[in-house]
Design a protein around this motif. Structure first.
Motif, PDB file in Angstrom:
ATOM      1  N   ARG A   1      55.588  81.212  24.429  1.00 21.19           N
ATOM      2  CA  ARG A   1      54.243  81.537  23.868  1.00 21.19           C
ATOM      3  C   ARG A   1      54.435  82.649  22.656  1.00 21.19           C
ATOM      4  N   PRO A   2      54.735  82.322  21.404  1.00 22.60           N
ATOM      5  CA  PRO A   2      54.901  83.392  20.272  1.00 22.60           C
ATOM      6  C   PRO A   2      53.678  84.467  20.452  1.00 22.60           C
ATOM      7  N   ASP A   3      52.589  84.295  20.904  1.00 18.36           N
ATOM      8  CA  ASP A   3      51.798  85.344  21.032  1.00 18.36           C
ATOM      9  C   ASP A   3      51.756  86.299  21.900  1.00 18.36           C
ATOM     10  N   ARG A   4      52.639  86.142  22.960  1.00 17.95           N
ATOM     11  CA  ARG A   4      53.052  87.023  24.109  1.00 17.95           C
ATOM     12  C   ARG A   4      54.478  87.861  23.637  1.00 17.95           C
TER      13      ARG A   4
END
Length: 311
Positions: A121-124
């Protein structure tokens, strides 16, 4: 008693050290007991089973040998493998584990990270940074000789790998261990266009790939991965601070290299004499650029499946 034995291990040439080492390792779970580097075997494995990669063979064998000769290195060994799919990057990284700990990927001291599995997950990214810092520090505390393999760097979220910066240089200290004995290998296709272009130019000029030097590619690979948004090293401080010891180029493979891959795998199956299968598999591969048919577009990656089909 273990403390006394561990001190004796600091003197490997002492006449009784061999006896005490066996006794120490029978009582202790220290990773030093599992660490059995076989540099000559690594060199032989590289030259026997990795095809068309004179630069990678030389750089890896030389860097590992030099690193292991120093009993107290001032920084870890950090290598970054770059090239197209199927050119031998993962194979060489597995050889490192095999000839350092004798069990390749099954060793508890060889750690592999795959972005799609561990960091999907790039957002994490911030959460992953904290986890990665904790994982690396914990494993180094457990074993200073840890080997860390970061695969598919082209899929690594940018900014994540920078959390390793304190571990890759000469300044950071991890409690109860000498972190500078660790080995880090980054593996990816980022920078392949630089490597492939140099190989093509050399081929079109009538020069052999053995004439390509590390100096021809080092700075160009570093610049390419640093500026590429599809690279885990995009704008990375790890690159900017020159913490990568060597950028190791894996050249694209020609038909003769594919034929050697096929022959080698046939021999492993007890079918060395099947020249017809070698021809069939090599002939069924796709080569590019089309006008010259120079290099296999997938290296040797499709060889096992095609052998199954033609055998």
């Amino acid at each position: 008693m273990l403390a006394v034995l561990s001190v004796l291990l600091l003197y490997p040439h002492h006449p009784v050290s061999g006896v005490f080492q066996r006794l120490y390792c029978s009582l202790s779970d220290s990773c030093e007991c599992d660490f059995k580097p076989a540099v000559r075997d690594l060199e032989w494995d590289l030259y026997k089973n990795v095809f068309g990669q004179p630069l990678a063979q030389d750089i890896v064998s030389e860097e590992v040998a030099r690193f292991l000769q120093n009993k107290s290195p001032d920084r870890p060994l950090v290598l970054s493998f770059h090239g197209s799919s199927g050119t031998g990057k993962t194979l060489v990284s597995s050889m490192l584990g095999k000839h350092l700990f004798g069990s390749a990927m099954s060793s508890p001291y060889v750690h592999q990270f795959i972005p799609t599995l561990h960091f999907p997950r790039p957002d994490r990214v911030q959460e992953y940074r904290e986890e990665l810092m904790s994982w690396v520090k914990g494993n180094l505390t457990e074993c200073a000789r840890s080997v860390f393999l970061f695969d598919e760097m082209e899929k690594m979220p940018p900014g994540l790998i920078d959390v390793l910066e304190p571990f890759l240089g000469p300044s950071h200290v991890v409690f109860r261990t000498n972190y500078r004995k660790a080995i880090y290998v980054f593996i990816g296709t980022s920078g392949e266009e630089v490597v492939n272009r140099k190989a093509l130019e050399s081929r079109q000029a009538g020069r052999d790939r053995e004439e390509i030097t590390w100096a021809d590619l080092q700075d160009d690979i570093a610049q390419a991965v640093y500026n590429s948004t599809s690279s885990g090293f995009f704008r990375s401080s790890v690159v900017l601070q020159r913490l990568i010891g060597r950028f190791v180029p894996f050249l694209p493979l020609s038909r003769r290299h594919v034929e050697r891959c096929v022959h080698s795998q046939l021999c492993q199956r007890g079918s060395c004499g099947r020249g017809d299968v070698v021809e069939a598999v090599a002939g069924d591969m796709t080569y590019a650029p089309v006008p010259g048919h120079y290099f296999s577009t997938v290296g040797c990656k499709a060889v096992p499946a095609k052998i199954n089909f033609f055998l």
